[in-house]
Scaffold this motif. Structure first.
Motif, PDB file in Angstrom:
ATOM      1  N   GLY A   1      32.946  50.592  26.704  1.00 40.61           N
ATOM      2  CA  GLY A   1      33.586  51.296  27.928  1.00 40.61           C
ATOM      3  C   GLY A   1      34.523  50.358  28.649  1.00 40.61           C
ATOM      4  N   ILE A   2      34.983  49.395  28.075  1.00 36.92           N
ATOM      5  CA  ILE A   2      36.258  48.602  28.497  1.00 36.92           C
ATOM      6  C   ILE A   2      37.521  49.095  27.744  1.00 36.92           C
ATOM      7  N   LEU A   3      38.554  49.138  28.535  1.00 33.76           N
ATOM      8  CA  LEU A   3      39.774  49.839  28.177  1.00 33.76           C
ATOM      9  C   LEU A   3      40.291  48.583  27.494  1.00 33.76           C
ATOM     10  N   CYS A   4      41.169  49.157  26.400  1.00 36.35           N
ATOM     11  CA  CYS A   4      41.755  48.214  25.512  1.00 36.35           C
ATOM     12  C   CYS A   4      43.278  48.509  25.518  1.00 36.35           C
ATOM     13  N   ASN A   5      44.078  47.596  25.079  1.00 32.30           N
ATOM     14  CA  ASN A   5      45.621  47.469  25.095  1.00 32.30           C
ATOM     15  C   ASN A   5      46.254  47.778  26.707  1.00 32.30           C
ATOM     16  N   GLY A   6      45.651  47.821  27.533  1.00 31.08           N
ATOM     17  CA  GLY A   6      46.162  48.024  28.903  1.00 31.08           C
ATOM     18  C   GLY A   6      47.330  47.079  29.319  1.00 31.08           C
ATOM     19  N   ASN A   7      47.267  46.087  28.526  1.00 32.31           N
ATOM     20  CA  ASN A   7      48.379  45.094  28.787  1.00 32.31           C
ATOM     21  C   ASN A   7      49.823  45.655  28.304  1.00 32.31           C
ATOM     22  N   ASN A   8      49.841  46.591  27.478  1.00 30.13           N
ATOM     23  CA  ASN A   8      51.034  46.961  26.799  1.00 30.13           C
ATOM     24  C   ASN A   8      51.714  48.045  28.026  1.00 30.13           C
ATOM     25  N   LEU A   9      51.084  48.894  28.809  1.00 31.21           N
ATOM     26  CA  LEU A   9      51.487  49.759  29.629  1.00 31.21           C
ATOM     27  C   LEU A   9      51.839  48.853  31.131  1.00 31.21           C
ATOM     28  N   CYS A  10      50.953  47.743  31.230  1.00 34.37           N
ATOM     29  CA  CYS A  10      51.205  47.051  32.407  1.00 34.37           C
ATOM     30  C   CYS A  10      52.410  46.174  32.362  1.00 34.37           C
ATOM     31  N   ASP A  11      52.781  45.773  30.939  1.00 37.73           N
ATOM     32  CA  ASP A  11      54.110  45.047  30.935  1.00 37.73           C
ATOM     33  C   ASP A  11      55.173  45.866  31.016  1.00 37.73           C
ATOM     34  N   ALA A  12      54.933  47.365  30.359  1.00 39.62           N
ATOM     35  CA  ALA A  12      55.990  48.025  30.559  1.00 39.62           C
ATOM     36  C   ALA A  12      56.392  48.661  32.005  1.00 39.62           C
ATOM     37  N   LEU A  13      55.577  48.869  32.637  1.00 31.83           N
ATOM     38  CA  LEU A  13      55.620  48.962  34.421  1.00 31.83           C
ATOM     39  C   LEU A  13      56.438  47.794  35.123  1.00 31.83           C
ATOM     40  N   ALA A  14      55.867  46.586  34.523  1.00 35.94           N
ATOM     41  CA  ALA A  14      56.364  45.448  35.286  1.00 35.94           C
ATOM     42  C   ALA A  14      57.819  45.241  34.746  1.00 35.94           C
ATOM     43  N   ASP A  15      58.095  45.542  33.432  1.00 28.38           N
ATOM     44  CA  ASP A  15      59.397  45.322  33.124  1.00 28.38           C
ATOM     45  C   ASP A  15      60.285  46.461  33.698  1.00 28.38           C
ATOM     46  N   MET A  16      59.900  47.556  33.836  1.00 27.74           N
ATOM     47  CA  MET A  16      60.615  48.648  34.437  1.00 27.74           C
ATOM     48  C   MET A  16      60.850  48.248  36.066  1.00 27.74           C
ATOM     49  N   SER A  17      59.889  47.626  36.719  1.00 26.43           N
ATOM     50  CA  SER A  17      60.249  47.351  38.170  1.00 26.43           C
ATOM     51  C   SER A  17      61.159  46.240  38.220  1.00 26.43           C
TER      52      SER A  17
END
Length: 147
Positions: A62-78
């Motif tokens: 029940g642990i989310l995997c690969n969340g860093n990919n989306l977090c990185d994309a959001l941070a880069d966009m910001s």
């Protein structure tokens, strides 16, 4: 009498010309704003965020995997949107807030198991809602709408 009519028509032509110039300048400014949005955001909205979103999954614990990919994309966009911190602070602050909220949601799901299907379904709905909000905010900015 003809001189009066000529003067009125000339005055009317001047007013129409001024209005046309004002409208053209406003239209050009809108085109530039839209172009800026495209340069800054298109790659993120069309490619990077959707690709990162598709890699998200829950493991058997029940642990989310690969969340860093989306977090990185959001941070880069910001970071790419820093131009708006000086051009339109209200938009920039709203965008950063929306991206940070989604990042927090993803990080929490990566740290705290969501073992039950209902919890995972709620998570996916929250992610979808948050992404829609981000896309809507950027689209409003692109077309010059009120935020």
């Amino acid at each position: 009498m003809i001189d009066v009519i000529s003067a009125v028509l000339s005055l009317f032509a001047i007013v129409v010309s001024i209005y046309a110039a004002f409208t053209a300048n406003k239209s050009a400014a809108a085109a530039i704003r839209s172009s800026n949005c495209g340069v800054i955001f298109d790659d993120y909205l069309i490619k990077k965020i959707p690709q990162a979103r598709t890699t998200l999954r829950f493991d058997d614990k029940g642990i989310l995997c690969n969340g860093n990919n989306l977090c990185d994309a959001l941070a880069d966009m910001s970071m790419a949107a820093l131009f708006y911190r000086y051009d339109d602070k209200i938009f920039f602050d709203k965008l950063v807030k929306e991206c940070s909220s989604l990042e927090d949601l993803i990080v929490e799901a990566g740290n705290k198991p969501k073992r039950f299907e209902d919890n995972q379904h709620e998570f996916w709905q929250a992610v979808q809602k948050s992404l829609e909000s981000i896309y809507r905010l950027i689209d409003k900015k692109r077309v010059g709408g009120k935020l």
